[in-house]
Design an enzyme around this catalytic site. Structure first.
Site, PDB file in Angstrom:
ATOM      1  N   GLN A  16       0.827  -1.214   0.000  1.00  0.00           N
ATOM      2  CA  GLN A  16       0.000   0.000   0.000  1.00  0.00           C
ATOM      3  C   GLN A  16       0.859   1.261   0.000  1.00  0.00           C
ATOM      4  O   GLN A  16       0.669   2.156  -0.814  1.00  0.00           O
ATOM      5  CB  GLN A  16      -0.917   0.010   1.233  1.00  0.00           C
ATOM      6  CG  GLN A  16      -1.887   1.191   1.232  1.00  0.00           C
ATOM      7  CD  GLN A  16      -2.503   1.471   2.607  1.00  0.00           C
ATOM      8  OE1 GLN A  16      -2.041   0.940   3.629  1.00  0.00           O
ATOM      9  NE2 GLN A  16      -3.528   2.282   2.628  1.00  0.00           N
ATOM     10  N   ASP A  57      13.089 -11.260  -1.355  1.00  0.00           N
ATOM     11  CA  ASP A  57      12.465 -11.758  -0.129  1.00  0.00           C
ATOM     12  C   ASP A  57      13.355 -11.247   1.006  1.00  0.00           C
ATOM     13  O   ASP A  57      14.516 -11.643   1.112  1.00  0.00           O
ATOM     14  CB  ASP A  57      12.448 -13.290  -0.192  1.00  0.00           C
ATOM     15  CG  ASP A  57      12.012 -13.935   1.119  1.00  0.00           C
ATOM     16  OD1 ASP A  57      11.858 -13.218   2.128  1.00  0.00           O
ATOM     17  OD2 ASP A  57      11.844 -15.165   1.132  1.00  0.00           O
ATOM     18  N   TYR A 147       2.640  -7.946  16.009  1.00  0.00           N
ATOM     19  CA  TYR A 147       3.055  -6.848  15.125  1.00  0.00           C
ATOM     20  C   TYR A 147       3.646  -5.709  15.953  1.00  0.00           C
ATOM     21  O   TYR A 147       4.724  -5.189  15.652  1.00  0.00           O
ATOM     22  CB  TYR A 147       1.834  -6.374  14.326  1.00  0.00           C
ATOM     23  CG  TYR A 147       2.072  -5.184  13.436  1.00  0.00           C
ATOM     24  CD1 TYR A 147       2.994  -5.251  12.381  1.00  0.00           C
ATOM     25  CD2 TYR A 147       1.356  -3.998  13.610  1.00  0.00           C
ATOM     26  CE1 TYR A 147       3.182  -4.159  11.546  1.00  0.00           C
ATOM     27  CE2 TYR A 147       1.546  -2.910  12.774  1.00  0.00           C
ATOM     28  CZ  TYR A 147       2.456  -2.996  11.751  1.00  0.00           C
ATOM     29  OH  TYR A 147       2.651  -1.921  10.926  1.00  0.00           O
TER      30      TYR A 147
HETATM   31  N1  SER Z   1      -2.239  -0.106   9.518  1.00  0.00           N
HETATM   32  C1  SER Z   1      -1.516  -0.932  10.454  1.00  0.00           C
HETATM   33  C2  SER Z   1      -2.320  -2.086  10.885  1.00  0.00           C
HETATM   34  O1  SER Z   1      -3.491  -1.956  10.966  1.00  0.00           O
HETATM   35  C3  SER Z   1      -1.110  -0.101  11.644  1.00  0.00           C
HETATM   36  O2  SER Z   1       0.267   0.119  11.572  1.00  0.00           O
HETATM   37  O3  SER Z   1      -1.788  -3.106  11.181  1.00  0.00           O
END
Ligand code: SER
Length: 324
Positions: A16, A57, A147
């Protein structure tokens, strides 16, 4: 003024942010000087034909190194990552891509004496204990998603390379990014993009977070500007390096639907929260970005209204051309 970047590698260039960042960098630094790299090929003719493209990669260090040597790269924008929702499905993969990938990029940059590395972070570094309105620059960082864990570790690793090896690593904590070129994939803030596509294509959207969910967001032109401005900023002014808070706008999912309805009065939206609600609830509502303002003169341009106007107008044109 800092030394000018000459030859740039963008990892995750088909993503994106990567896709629009690559186009903007090619415009500014010359198409031949910006190498798009991604594990996914044939995503976009514009990306593949608009300048050099390499299959990379990021978990394979030699693939990054080969591109750096072949194109005499001096700067890497490392955009490849697994985002929050997919990360919760595949935590081991998230660790491998986000941590091994970053370590590989930093090591190649150190060994080849690169000028600069951009390593993006995210609002996902914050957790339920962070003051939510606004999230300060330096609260204790205790995220609850893998994350977020990789982004906190990534910020610290970047800072370590700055102080231990003198590598110029810079990064911002991106809010949810809204854009009209390439769809996001696997994030929690994706609803704020999907809603526009569904509103135009189907007149209806089923949103996966509650109506009252407020998250920090940013429109792509501000995201690109922030990224390029930080990378071109005078390094002697920077006290922070890899962890700048960045604010754009904040709104609830319901307010976004309402704003879209001003353009498309028949649009309907229902709210059916799924697992991503828990992730959204662990993040703050707004962001204090005074460090970015002070150290490199950051300031966002778009608010909910101007972003919605522009999104609707761009996506309507794509729809007319049959390209949505
Ligand atoms: N856009 C990201 C997510 O939703 C936030 O860093 O994981």
């Amino acid at each position: 003024m800092p030394e000018r970047m000459q030859r740039i590698l963008v990892t995750g260039a088909a993503g994106q942010i990567g896709s629009e960042l690559t186009a903007a960098l090619r415009e500014r630094y010359g198409a031949q000087n910006v190498v798009a790299a991604d594990i996914r090929e044939n995503r976009s003719a514009k990306l593949m034909e608009g300048g050099p493209f390499e299959h990379v990669d990021v978990t394979q260090r030699e693939q990054i190194e080969a591109a750096v040597i072949e194109y005499r790269v001096d700067t890497i924008f490392h955009m490849a990552a697994i985002l929050s929702a997919v990360g919760e499905e595949k935590p081991q993969l998230a660790w491998r891509v986000n941590m091994t990938g970053l370590l590989n990029v930093l090591e190649v940059a150190r060994e080849h004496n690169l000028l600069r590395v951009f390593s993006p972070s995210s609002i996902a570094v914050f957790g339920p204990e962070t003051p939510p309105d606004p999230a300060p620059q330096a609260p204790p960082l205790r995220p609850t998603t893998i994350y977020g864990v990789t982004k906190v570790a990534g910020e610290l690793l970047g800072e370590y390379y700055v102080h231990r090896f003198g590598l110029d690593v810079r990064g911002v904590r991106y809010p949810g990014i809204i854009s009209s070129e390439t769809l996001p994939g696997g994030g929690t803030t994706d609803y704020a993009v999907e809603i526009f596509y569904k509103a135009l294509q189907e007149g209806h959207y089923t949103c996966f977070v509650r109506e009252d969910t407020v998250l920090p967001m940013m429109y792509m032109p501000d995201c690109i500007k922030a990224t390029m401005d930080l990378m071109e900023a005078d390094g002697t002014r920077l006290t922070h390096h890899c962890d700048f808070n960045l604010a754009g706008m904040s709104f609830s999912a319901g307010e976004l639907a309402e704003e879209i309805r001003k353009h498309l009065p028949d649009f309907t939206c229902e709210f059916k929260p799924d697992k991503r609600q828990d992730i959204a609830d662990s993040w703050p509502h707004s962001i204090d970005d005074s460090a970015a303002r002070e150290e490199w003169d950051w300031r966002a341009s778009y608010d909910l209204r101007s972003m919605t106007d522009d999104m609707i107008s761009r996506l309507s044109k794509k729809l007319e051309r049959g390209k949505l």
